[in-house]
Design an enzyme around this catalytic site. Structure first.
Site, PDB file in Angstrom:
ATOM      1  N   CYS A  83      -4.693   0.829   2.469  1.00  0.00           N
ATOM      2  CA  CYS A  83      -5.223  -0.687   2.628  1.00  0.00           C
ATOM      3  C   CYS A  83      -5.188  -1.372   1.420  1.00  0.00           C
ATOM      4  CB  CYS A  83      -6.408  -0.587   3.110  1.00  0.00           C
ATOM      5  SG  CYS A  83      -6.879   0.409   4.456  1.00  0.00           S
ATOM      6  N   ARG A 129       0.496  -3.751   2.554  1.00  0.00           N
ATOM      7  CA  ARG A 129      -0.449  -2.449   2.502  1.00  0.00           C
ATOM      8  C   ARG A 129      -1.064  -2.160   3.824  1.00  0.00           C
ATOM      9  NH1 ARG A 129      -0.743  -0.272  -2.455  1.00  0.00           N
ATOM     10  NH2 ARG A 129      -2.636   0.902  -1.876  1.00  0.00           N
ATOM     11  N   TRP A 166      -5.056  -1.000   6.822  1.00  0.00           N
ATOM     12  CA  TRP A 166      -3.949  -0.184   7.744  1.00  0.00           C
ATOM     13  C   TRP A 166      -4.924   0.679   8.334  1.00  0.00           C
ATOM     14  CZ3 TRP A 166      -2.011   4.872   7.463  1.00  0.00           C
ATOM     15  CH2 TRP A 166      -1.050   5.260   8.517  1.00  0.00           C
ATOM     16  N   ASN A 194     -10.184   1.625   0.091  1.00  0.00           N
ATOM     17  CA  ASN A 194      -8.647   2.212   0.356  1.00  0.00           C
ATOM     18  C   ASN A 194      -8.852   3.735   0.326  1.00  0.00           C
ATOM     19  OD1 ASN A 194      -5.878   2.604   0.866  1.00  0.00           O
ATOM     20  ND2 ASN A 194      -5.416   2.239  -1.400  1.00  0.00           N
ATOM     21  N   GLY A 195      -8.358   4.528   1.154  1.00  0.00           N
ATOM     22  CA  GLY A 195      -8.350   5.977   1.077  1.00  0.00           C
ATOM     23  C   GLY A 195      -8.827   6.493   2.455  1.00  0.00           C
ATOM     24  N   GLU A 213      19.004   8.105   6.158  1.00  0.00           N
ATOM     25  CA  GLU A 213      18.235   6.763   5.784  1.00  0.00           C
ATOM     26  C   GLU A 213      18.713   5.569   6.772  1.00  0.00           C
ATOM     27  OE1 GLU A 213      16.296   3.927   3.450  1.00  0.00           O
ATOM     28  OE2 GLU A 213      15.956   6.140   3.848  1.00  0.00           O
ATOM     29  N   LYS A 255      15.764   3.276   8.707  1.00  0.00           N
ATOM     30  CA  LYS A 255      15.709   1.955   8.334  1.00  0.00           C
ATOM     31  C   LYS A 255      15.739   1.329  10.081  1.00  0.00           C
ATOM     32  CE  LYS A 255      15.024   1.219   4.640  1.00  0.00           C
ATOM     33  NZ  LYS A 255      14.338   2.668   4.696  1.00  0.00           N
ATOM     34  N   GLU A 257      12.394   2.063  11.968  1.00  0.00           N
ATOM     35  CA  GLU A 257      11.147   1.607  11.528  1.00  0.00           C
ATOM     36  C   GLU A 257      10.954  -0.042  11.527  1.00  0.00           C
ATOM     37  OE1 GLU A 257      10.230   2.476   7.237  1.00  0.00           O
ATOM     38  OE2 GLU A 257      12.442   1.867   6.753  1.00  0.00           O
ATOM     39  N   HIS A 273      25.552  21.351  19.518  1.00  0.00           N
ATOM     40  CA  HIS A 273      24.385  22.372  19.586  1.00  0.00           C
ATOM     41  C   HIS A 273      23.343  21.845  20.375  1.00  0.00           C
ATOM     42  CE1 HIS A 273      26.442  25.398  17.356  1.00  0.00           C
ATOM     43  NE2 HIS A 273      26.965  24.577  16.571  1.00  0.00           N
ATOM     44  N   LYS A 332       3.266  -0.154   3.229  1.00  0.00           N
ATOM     45  CA  LYS A 332       4.221   0.112   2.009  1.00  0.00           C
ATOM     46  C   LYS A 332       3.908   1.210   1.482  1.00  0.00           C
ATOM     47  CE  LYS A 332       7.799  -1.160  -0.484  1.00  0.00           C
ATOM     48  NZ  LYS A 332       8.983  -0.840  -0.005  1.00  0.00           N
TER      49      LYS A 332
END
Length: 611
Positions: free
Chosen positions: A2, A27, A74, A101-102, A484, A488, A491, A507, A606
């Site tokens: 947050c 955030r 968040w 935040n936490g 990567e 991208k 997300e 496989h 983020k």
């Protein structure tokens, strides 16, 4: 996760808080709210959703006052809703309002105790227990009350607090979640991140774990939250250009940051390449040959995109120094018994420098006696301060949730570090060094060539917007780039996407390929071309539509794929710096075609500052 913003001064507090929260929305943006002290009482307005929802409510009923706190959330505990929005208060009288935040790990036990004593909770969050504890333990002194509350909290927290009892003070506490204090002229600020205060001041204190700040309009007092002992610290002067935190004419921060990569790489190399010898020199490390020779193993710990950069770091360090390297997701590393000792170099990689799991893995490695190095983009972040040494990537502020320039500067930092270690170990000749450095110094210009000729990439991104699944394939270091690229795409487009080492197709994965399935194949390693072409034939035979990303001049591949994206030729080890650009652009244009919020993908934030 947050974002916290706080202000005390004579300006329009409501406007300062909302402007600051706008810069912190990356955030979290599940809900948002502010609490402002008008001199007599603390007034709270909050709303589910983004800042515009709060702005509408404040336009109808503005809040007046010279001190306040704000929060963009968040969601961790409790769904996004008005009730679960911060700031949280203790009662209808609102003796205290708090933003957090936490995660408070023992909140259930605390809540049960408070409810048994008559407290009424209005939210599902862990954070609300803090507000109720403040009222319960209030002893006439807000500082000592906060100290008592903190003694009861287990977990991670950055706190901003205002109290009806002290209309001229703002309080901040940090434990394992980032928080900075901005020092202004007749006004002061608290924030989760520096960009939120840059409009007002460039002078900041960076709180460390276990520290508390008491702010008035004219003063900032730092202290140990447990003992109350005063702390003396120099202000940190921020030299970022304000334009770096704005879109600068681009439609989205992500696109701006993709296009900033050539300059970001140039800045990351600047001052780290000796102009006379053309050797890599890290003045901030100053490691000796004896010290480097002692390390018989390297561990890289990271999460998400930084983990993918770590995979390329492993390839670079092993090829250049022949030292074994392990790469591990930090959240897994910390919960086993890693084989780490004084002969190990542990490299912690984090864009924000605040990633909770990576920070915990770093601390564990230090306890086990390892030498620790951090690679991060944020000056003064927890990981940069707690590691023995730090390499700053110098990418500048990265606002979009999906990382681009932070990733490529991390990869470049690993290449430079690999060469640096090889020099110290005397495992690189002057001729090899010249070849590597010439190739790296050409990369920014080669990046620009890709970026400014991307019409076909845009068309491809738009063409796959309705795909059910997209698969990325590679061999060798191309596999790390595939991972990567896949991350991208998923997300920000929300399309199911997976990346595989191409040899693994037979496989199990081949069962998922059907008519029209988009396959993005990376072919940048010449020694693996024939193997990759064999895998491409396998998916093509099942009806897949294949895009090949390969080096210019590799025309052979055009016979086997449906579409081709060529990148400039470079030394094979360094191709990931170029091949990832088309993948970043594909994900951007696919998301755009779907109408998504590119910079703020759903459910993501983020900086991951909770486990």
């Amino acid at each position: 996760m947050c974002g916290i913003m706080g202000y005390i001064g004579q300006q329009h507090t409501q406007e300062i808080l909302t402007n600051g929260l706008k810069k912190l929305e990356y955030r979290g943006y599940d809900s948002v709210g502010v609490a402002i002290h008008d001199g007599e009482a603390v007034q709270v307005t909050k709303a589910e959703g983004r800042l515009d929802n709060l702005a509408s409510r404040l336009e109808d009923a503005p809040l007046q006052g010279s001190i306040g706190i704000g929060h963009t959330r968040w969601a961790t505990h409790g769904r996004p809703s008005d009730e679960n929005s911060h700031p949280h208060t203790d009662s209808e009288e609102t003796e205290f309002a708090v933003v957090h935040n936490g995660i408070i790990e023992n909140y259930i036990e605390l809540k049960q105790e408070l409810v048994a004593e008559g407290a009424t909770f209005t939210s599902e969050t862990d954070s609300e227990v803090i507000a109720h504890l403040l009222t319960k333990l209030y002893d006439g002194d807000v500082v000592s009350t906060i100290q008592k509350v903190v003694e009861k909290l287990d977990g991670a927290y950055a706190l901003g607090v205002v109290s009806r009892h002290t209309p001229g003070k703002l309080y901040a506490v940090r434990q394992a979640s980032p928080l900075i204090i901005g020092s202004g002229n007749g006004e002061n600020f608290i924030s989760s991140d520096i960009p939120a205060v840059l409009e007002h001041t460039r002078d900041v204190y960076i709180l460390e774990d276990g520290e508390m700040a008491v702010l008035t309009e004219e003063s900032i007092s730092l202290m140990d939250v447990r003992t109350g002992n005063s702390i003396s610290r120099d202000l940190f002067r921020v030299d970022w250009d304000m334009e770096q935190a704005e879109k600068n004419g681009f439609d989205h921060f992500m696109l701006k940051e993709i296009f900033e990569q050539p300059k970001a790489l140039e800045k990351t190399m600047a001052g780290r390449v000796d102009k006379e010898t053309n050797e890599v020199d890290f003045p901030e490390l100053a490691w000796t040959e004896e010290q480097v020779a002692k390390w018989d193993k390297v561990h890289i710990v990271a999460c998400g995109t930084a983990y993918h950069a770590g995979l390329l770091g492993k390839a670079a360090i092993e090829e250049l120094t022949r030292t074994p390297v392990d790469v591990e997701v930090a959240s897994e590393f910390r919960y086993r018994n890693p084989i780490v000792n004084e002969n190990t170099l542990v490299i912690a990689v984090s864009q924000s420098g605040e990633t909770a799991d990576t920070l915990a893995a770093l601390r564990q490695s230090k306890e086990l006696g390892a030498k620790t190095l951090s690679i991060t983009n944020v000056v003064g972040s927890s990981i940069s301060r707690e590691a023995d040494d730090v390499i700053l990537t110098l990418a500048g502020p990265e606002i979009a949730v999906a990382s681009t320039k932070a990733y490529t500067t991390q990869v470049l930092s690993f290449y430079l570090l690999g060469i640096y270690l090889a020099q110290k170990k005397k495992q690189i000749t002057p001729e090899q060094n010249a070849q590597y450095m010439a190739a790296l110094q050409e990369v920014p210009e080669q990046m620009e060539e890709i970026l400014f000729h991307n019409d076909e990439i845009k068309e491809y991104g738009e063409s796959i917007k309705d795909a059910k699944s997209v698969f990325f394939l590679g061999r060798g270091i191309d596999t790390a780039v595939a991972l990567e690229g896949s991350l991208k795409l998923k997300e920000i487009s929300y399309i199911h996407s997976e990346a595989y080492a191409a040899g693994e197709l037979k496989h199990g994965t081949l069962a998922l390929i059907e008519e029209g399935t988009p396959i993005i194949s990376l072919l940048t390693q010449e020694k693996l071309y024939d193997k990759m072409l064999g895998n491409i034939k396998e998916v093509s035979a099942r009806g897949a539509n294949v895009l090949g990303v390969t080096m210019r001049g590799n025309v052979k591949v055009t016979q086997y794929v449906d579409e081709t994206c060529f990148i400039p030729e470079t030394y094979s080890l360094f191709t990931p710096l170029l091949s990832v650009l088309p993948l970043q652009l594909i994900s951007y244009y696919t998301s755009l075609a779907l109408g998504n919020d590119v910079d703020k993908p759903r459910n993501l934030a983020k900086s991951v500052t909770v486990e």
